[in-house]
Design a protein around this motif. Structure first.
Motif, PDB file in Angstrom:
ATOM      1  N   TYR A  62      44.259  31.970  41.125  1.00 12.31           N
ATOM      2  CA  TYR A  62      43.159  32.712  40.341  1.00 12.31           C
ATOM      3  C   TYR A  62      43.812  33.477  39.446  1.00 12.31           C
ATOM      4  O   TYR A  62      45.022  34.011  39.164  1.00 12.31           O
ATOM      5  CB  TYR A  62      42.782  33.849  41.631  1.00 12.31           C
ATOM      6  CG  TYR A  62      41.888  33.149  42.542  1.00 12.31           C
ATOM      7  CD1 TYR A  62      40.937  32.552  42.364  1.00 12.31           C
ATOM      8  CD2 TYR A  62      42.390  32.930  43.817  1.00 12.31           C
ATOM      9  CE1 TYR A  62      39.954  32.015  43.294  1.00 12.31           C
ATOM     10  CE2 TYR A  62      41.853  32.136  44.888  1.00 12.31           C
ATOM     11  CZ  TYR A  62      40.458  31.818  44.596  1.00 12.31           C
ATOM     12  OH  TYR A  62      39.556  31.220  45.312  1.00 12.31           O
ATOM     13  N   LYS A  78      42.437  36.361  35.792  1.00  8.30           N
ATOM     14  CA  LYS A  78      41.341  37.402  35.568  1.00  8.30           C
ATOM     15  C   LYS A  78      40.553  37.213  34.397  1.00  8.30           C
ATOM     16  O   LYS A  78      41.131  36.792  33.469  1.00  8.30           O
ATOM     17  CB  LYS A  78      42.430  38.758  35.480  1.00  8.30           C
ATOM     18  CG  LYS A  78      42.832  39.266  36.725  1.00  8.30           C
ATOM     19  CD  LYS A  78      41.734  39.833  37.437  1.00  8.30           C
ATOM     20  CE  LYS A  78      42.241  40.679  38.840  1.00  8.30           C
ATOM     21  NZ  LYS A  78      41.090  41.087  39.519  1.00  8.30           N
ATOM     22  N   HIS A 128      38.068  39.178  31.779  1.00  7.08           N
ATOM     23  CA  HIS A 128      37.870  40.669  31.575  1.00  7.08           C
ATOM     24  C   HIS A 128      36.673  40.603  30.456  1.00  7.08           C
ATOM     25  O   HIS A 128      36.322  39.445  29.856  1.00  7.08           O
ATOM     26  CB  HIS A 128      38.981  41.247  30.744  1.00  7.08           C
ATOM     27  CG  HIS A 128      40.268  41.510  31.548  1.00  7.08           C
ATOM     28  ND1 HIS A 128      40.567  42.580  32.557  1.00  7.08           N
ATOM     29  CD2 HIS A 128      41.437  40.505  31.704  1.00  7.08           C
ATOM     30  CE1 HIS A 128      41.684  42.213  33.276  1.00  7.08           C
ATOM     31  NE2 HIS A 128      42.112  41.025  32.691  1.00  7.08           N
ATOM     32  N   LYS A 179      35.750  33.842  41.836  1.00  8.28           N
ATOM     33  CA  LYS A 179      36.404  33.666  42.987  1.00  8.28           C
ATOM     34  C   LYS A 179      35.225  33.866  44.099  1.00  8.28           C
ATOM     35  O   LYS A 179      34.495  34.786  44.058  1.00  8.28           O
ATOM     36  CB  LYS A 179      37.496  34.319  43.344  1.00  8.28           C
ATOM     37  CG  LYS A 179      38.125  34.508  44.715  1.00  8.28           C
ATOM     38  CD  LYS A 179      39.201  35.587  44.771  1.00  8.28           C
ATOM     39  CE  LYS A 179      39.719  35.670  46.380  1.00  8.28           C
ATOM     40  NZ  LYS A 179      40.897  36.736  46.217  1.00  8.28           N
ATOM     41  N   ALA A 186      34.279  37.584  45.095  1.00 14.21           N
ATOM     42  CA  ALA A 186      34.754  38.454  44.324  1.00 14.21           C
ATOM     43  C   ALA A 186      33.635  39.114  43.660  1.00 14.21           C
ATOM     44  O   ALA A 186      32.478  38.634  43.246  1.00 14.21           O
ATOM     45  CB  ALA A 186      35.507  37.750  43.349  1.00 14.21           C
ATOM     46  N   TRP A 208      32.585  42.029  40.342  1.00  9.78           N
ATOM     47  CA  TRP A 208      32.935  42.632  38.997  1.00  9.78           C
ATOM     48  C   TRP A 208      33.504  43.982  39.142  1.00  9.78           C
ATOM     49  O   TRP A 208      32.731  44.806  40.104  1.00  9.78           O
ATOM     50  CB  TRP A 208      32.030  42.595  37.880  1.00  9.78           C
ATOM     51  CG  TRP A 208      31.647  41.157  37.401  1.00  9.78           C
ATOM     52  CD1 TRP A 208      30.763  40.252  37.909  1.00  9.78           C
ATOM     53  CD2 TRP A 208      32.351  40.572  36.298  1.00  9.78           C
ATOM     54  NE1 TRP A 208      30.851  39.125  37.135  1.00  9.78           N
ATOM     55  CE2 TRP A 208      31.797  39.202  35.984  1.00  9.78           C
ATOM     56  CE3 TRP A 208      33.533  41.038  35.310  1.00  9.78           C
ATOM     57  CZ2 TRP A 208      32.425  38.527  35.132  1.00  9.78           C
ATOM     58  CZ3 TRP A 208      33.683  40.212  34.320  1.00  9.78           C
ATOM     59  CH2 TRP A 208      33.421  39.030  34.212  1.00  9.78           C
ATOM     60  N   SER A 209      34.541  44.446  38.774  1.00  8.69           N
ATOM     61  CA  SER A 209      34.971  45.854  38.758  1.00  8.69           C
ATOM     62  C   SER A 209      34.926  46.414  37.541  1.00  8.69           C
ATOM     63  O   SER A 209      35.376  45.891  36.712  1.00  8.69           O
ATOM     64  CB  SER A 209      36.584  45.635  39.433  1.00  8.69           C
ATOM     65  OG  SER A 209      37.158  46.992  39.184  1.00  8.69           O
ATOM     66  N   SER A 243      36.372  43.515  35.204  1.00 12.53           N
ATOM     67  CA  SER A 243      37.281  42.394  35.479  1.00 12.53           C
ATOM     68  C   SER A 243      36.620  41.560  36.775  1.00 12.53           C
ATOM     69  O   SER A 243      35.996  42.291  37.688  1.00 12.53           O
ATOM     70  CB  SER A 243      38.623  42.794  35.548  1.00 12.53           C
ATOM     71  OG  SER A 243      38.806  43.703  36.519  1.00 12.53           O
ATOM     72  N   VAL A 244      36.870  40.481  37.004  1.00 11.96           N
ATOM     73  CA  VAL A 244      36.684  39.571  38.135  1.00 11.96           C
ATOM     74  C   VAL A 244      37.703  38.377  38.207  1.00 11.96           C
ATOM     75  O   VAL A 244      38.317  38.059  37.162  1.00 11.96           O
ATOM     76  CB  VAL A 244      35.327  38.961  37.948  1.00 11.96           C
ATOM     77  CG1 VAL A 244      35.144  38.226  36.979  1.00 11.96           C
ATOM     78  CG2 VAL A 244      34.897  38.670  39.368  1.00 11.96           C
ATOM     79  N   SER A 245      38.249  38.079  39.484  1.00 16.56           N
ATOM     80  CA  SER A 245      38.962  37.122  39.765  1.00 16.56           C
ATOM     81  C   SER A 245      38.221  35.659  39.439  1.00 16.56           C
ATOM     82  O   SER A 245      37.102  35.757  40.031  1.00 16.56           O
ATOM     83  CB  SER A 245      39.633  37.130  40.997  1.00 16.56           C
ATOM     84  OG  SER A 245      40.427  38.136  41.253  1.00 16.56           O
TER      85      SER A 245
END
Length: 91
Positions: free
Chosen positions: A2, A4, A6, A54, A57, A59-60, A79-81
């Motif tokens: 995995y 990242k 962004h 992923k 997963a 989004w953060s 960000s997200v995996s």
């Protein structure tokens, strides 16, 4: 494996996938002034770049510091995996 992905809004929305030991990263720019891209729009762009989010997963999001100018627009970063999309021969 995995990686990242962004996204930020410094000068329009910009999405990119971080690739270690590479000088160029897959990326996409949305026009300056457009609203926050929807999750479906982000997933489509990632697929166009050859990646998928992923499973499970999300989004953060974080808010960047506007520095000294409190009247400046806030910098948002997400960000997200992700992982490369497998081709038919890799399955």
């Amino acid at each position: 494996m995995y990686l990242k992905a962004h996204m930020s809004n410094r000068a329009g929305w910009y999405l990119y996938v971080v690739l270690m030991n590479e000088t160029r990263w897959p990326s996409h720019n949305w026009l300056n002034g457009c609203p926050i891209p929807t999750p479906a729009e982000r997933a489509r762009v990632l697929a166009d770049l050859g990646y998928e989010i992923k499973p499970g997963a999300q989004w953060s999001w974080i808010e960047g510091d506007p520095a000294e100018d409190w009247d400046a627009p806030v910098l948002l970063m997400a960000s997200v995996s992700v992982r490369p999309i497998e081709s038919e021969g890799e399955r």
